[in-house]
Design a protein around this motif. Sequence first.
Motif, PDB file in Angstrom:
ATOM      1  N   SER A  96       0.809  -1.211   0.000  1.00  0.00           N
ATOM      2  CA  SER A  96       0.000   0.000   0.000  1.00  0.00           C
ATOM      3  C   SER A  96       0.847   1.268   0.000  1.00  0.00           C
ATOM      4  CB  SER A  96      -0.934   0.014   1.215  1.00  0.00           C
ATOM      5  OG  SER A  96      -1.723   1.174   1.200  1.00  0.00           O
ATOM      6  N   ALA A  97       0.376   2.241  -0.761  1.00  0.00           N
ATOM      7  CA  ALA A  97       0.970   3.577  -0.779  1.00  0.00           C
ATOM      8  C   ALA A  97       0.018   4.570  -0.102  1.00  0.00           C
ATOM      9  CB  ALA A  97       1.246   4.003  -2.217  1.00  0.00           C
ATOM     10  N   GLN A  98      -1.066   4.069   0.466  1.00  0.00           N
ATOM     11  CA  GLN A  98      -2.097   4.920   1.054  1.00  0.00           C
ATOM     12  C   GLN A  98      -1.707   5.391   2.456  1.00  0.00           C
ATOM     13  OE1 GLN A  98      -4.561   5.684  -1.124  1.00  0.00           O
ATOM     14  NE2 GLN A  98      -3.395   4.331  -2.472  1.00  0.00           N
ATOM     15  N   LYS A  99      -2.089   6.591   2.765  1.00  0.00           N
ATOM     16  CA  LYS A  99      -1.811   7.151   4.083  1.00  0.00           C
ATOM     17  C   LYS A  99      -2.427   6.236   5.154  1.00  0.00           C
ATOM     18  CE  LYS A  99      -2.198  11.389   6.728  1.00  0.00           C
ATOM     19  NZ  LYS A  99      -2.670  12.754   6.754  1.00  0.00           N
ATOM     20  N   GLY A 100      -1.656   5.940   6.159  1.00  0.00           N
ATOM     21  CA  GLY A 100      -2.101   5.069   7.235  1.00  0.00           C
ATOM     22  C   GLY A 100      -1.863   3.596   6.969  1.00  0.00           C
ATOM     23  N   LEU A 101      -1.629   3.225   5.726  1.00  0.00           N
ATOM     24  CA  LEU A 101      -1.360   1.827   5.368  1.00  0.00           C
ATOM     25  C   LEU A 101      -0.028   1.660   4.651  1.00  0.00           C
ATOM     26  CD1 LEU A 101      -4.813   0.665   3.935  1.00  0.00           C
ATOM     27  CD2 LEU A 101      -3.827   0.093   6.148  1.00  0.00           C
ATOM     28  N   ARG A 102       0.679   2.768   4.445  1.00  0.00           N
ATOM     29  CA  ARG A 102       1.894   2.767   3.624  1.00  0.00           C
ATOM     30  C   ARG A 102       2.829   1.610   4.000  1.00  0.00           C
ATOM     31  NH1 ARG A 102       2.681   8.097   3.398  1.00  0.00           N
ATOM     32  NH2 ARG A 102       1.407   8.158   1.540  1.00  0.00           N
ATOM     33  N   ARG A 152       2.252  -1.549   3.928  1.00  0.00           N
ATOM     34  CA  ARG A 152       1.591  -2.771   4.399  1.00  0.00           C
ATOM     35  C   ARG A 152       0.953  -3.511   3.222  1.00  0.00           C
ATOM     36  NH1 ARG A 152      -1.375  -1.066  10.020  1.00  0.00           N
ATOM     37  NH2 ARG A 152       0.526  -0.383  11.063  1.00  0.00           N
ATOM     38  N   PRO A 153       0.804  -4.838   3.364  1.00  0.00           N
ATOM     39  CA  PRO A 153       0.154  -5.594   2.292  1.00  0.00           C
ATOM     40  C   PRO A 153      -1.306  -5.175   2.134  1.00  0.00           C
ATOM     41  CG  PRO A 153       1.208  -7.050   3.887  1.00  0.00           C
ATOM     42  CD  PRO A 153       1.251  -5.673   4.462  1.00  0.00           C
ATOM     43  N   PHE A 154      -1.769  -5.170   0.882  1.00  0.00           N
ATOM     44  CA  PHE A 154      -3.149  -4.792   0.578  1.00  0.00           C
ATOM     45  C   PHE A 154      -3.607  -5.662  -0.578  1.00  0.00           C
ATOM     46  CE2 PHE A 154      -6.448  -2.251  -1.433  1.00  0.00           C
ATOM     47  CZ  PHE A 154      -7.171  -1.796  -0.339  1.00  0.00           C
ATOM     48  N   ALA A 155      -4.666  -6.426  -0.381  1.00  0.00           N
ATOM     49  CA  ALA A 155      -5.174  -7.310  -1.434  1.00  0.00           C
ATOM     50  C   ALA A 155      -6.537  -6.832  -1.896  1.00  0.00           C
ATOM     51  CB  ALA A 155      -5.253  -8.739  -0.926  1.00  0.00           C
ATOM     52  N   ILE A 202      -7.681   2.114  -5.929  1.00  0.00           N
ATOM     53  CA  ILE A 202      -6.684   2.234  -4.860  1.00  0.00           C
ATOM     54  C   ILE A 202      -5.456   1.343  -5.097  1.00  0.00           C
ATOM     55  CG2 ILE A 202      -7.797   0.569  -3.332  1.00  0.00           C
ATOM     56  CD1 ILE A 202      -7.101   2.506  -1.010  1.00  0.00           C
ATOM     57  N   SER A 203      -5.655   0.119  -5.571  1.00  0.00           N
ATOM     58  CA  SER A 203      -4.513  -0.771  -5.819  1.00  0.00           C
ATOM     59  C   SER A 203      -3.663  -0.269  -6.983  1.00  0.00           C
ATOM     60  CB  SER A 203      -4.993  -2.193  -6.101  1.00  0.00           C
ATOM     61  OG  SER A 203      -5.628  -2.728  -4.962  1.00  0.00           O
ATOM     62  N   VAL A 204      -4.284   0.358  -7.971  1.00  0.00           N
ATOM     63  CA  VAL A 204      -3.535   0.921  -9.093  1.00  0.00           C
ATOM     64  C   VAL A 204      -2.669   2.078  -8.600  1.00  0.00           C
ATOM     65  CG1 VAL A 204      -3.724   2.052 -11.347  1.00  0.00           C
ATOM     66  CG2 VAL A 204      -5.231   0.133 -10.776  1.00  0.00           C
ATOM     67  N   GLN A 205      -3.168   2.841  -7.662  1.00  0.00           N
ATOM     68  CA  GLN A 205      -2.370   3.911  -7.059  1.00  0.00           C
ATOM     69  C   GLN A 205      -1.153   3.323  -6.344  1.00  0.00           C
ATOM     70  OE1 GLN A 205      -5.132   6.257  -4.708  1.00  0.00           O
ATOM     71  NE2 GLN A 205      -6.493   6.469  -6.461  1.00  0.00           N
ATOM     72  N   ASP A 206      -1.338   2.172  -5.687  1.00  0.00           N
ATOM     73  CA  ASP A 206      -0.200   1.484  -5.069  1.00  0.00           C
ATOM     74  C   ASP A 206       0.817   1.069  -6.131  1.00  0.00           C
ATOM     75  OD1 ASP A 206      -1.646   1.654  -2.689  1.00  0.00           O
ATOM     76  OD2 ASP A 206      -2.255  -0.455  -2.710  1.00  0.00           O
TER      77      ASP A 206
END
Length: 172
Positions: A26-32, A34-37, A65-69
Amino acid sequence: PPPEEAARMARFVLHNCDWGALATLSAQKGLRGRPFANIFSLSDGPPGPSGGSGVPYLYLTDMEISVQDLEINANASLTVSLAQTPYCKKHRYDPQNPLCAHIIFCGSVVKVNDSEAGLAKKALFSRHPEMESWPKDHNWFFAKFNITNIWVLDYFGGLKIVTPEEYYNVKP
């Protein structure tokens, strides 16, 4: 395919699955970091006995959101399982049972070039016809999963490793 033909099994499972779980960092704030499926529709070619190309194609938008990652780190893993087909239910296999085969691909997600876009479009729209009517203002694009590593779990006793060369060279 029989368990001793892991490369063929990997091609078979991908071709018979319409979606998979794509895991990113993840590149998202608060999850940067971390794995994200997330679940994505996919296709390696039109349904049927032809066997497909083996290339997992995706139809994506930068709004996802995953494309942003992936824009920050294109590395990902993709898991597909026969649990989504009638096969495992028919045999009363739990999705976690290795006999309900699943394949884990590692690699990266990249936009396809213009010469490959027609193939990706045919592969995806033949299986997912509603994609053609998705909002045009979302700037959809075709992408593919570039495979670097393949793990097959189709029998008890642990994972089998298949090289991309073995995978692409086997007849499905």
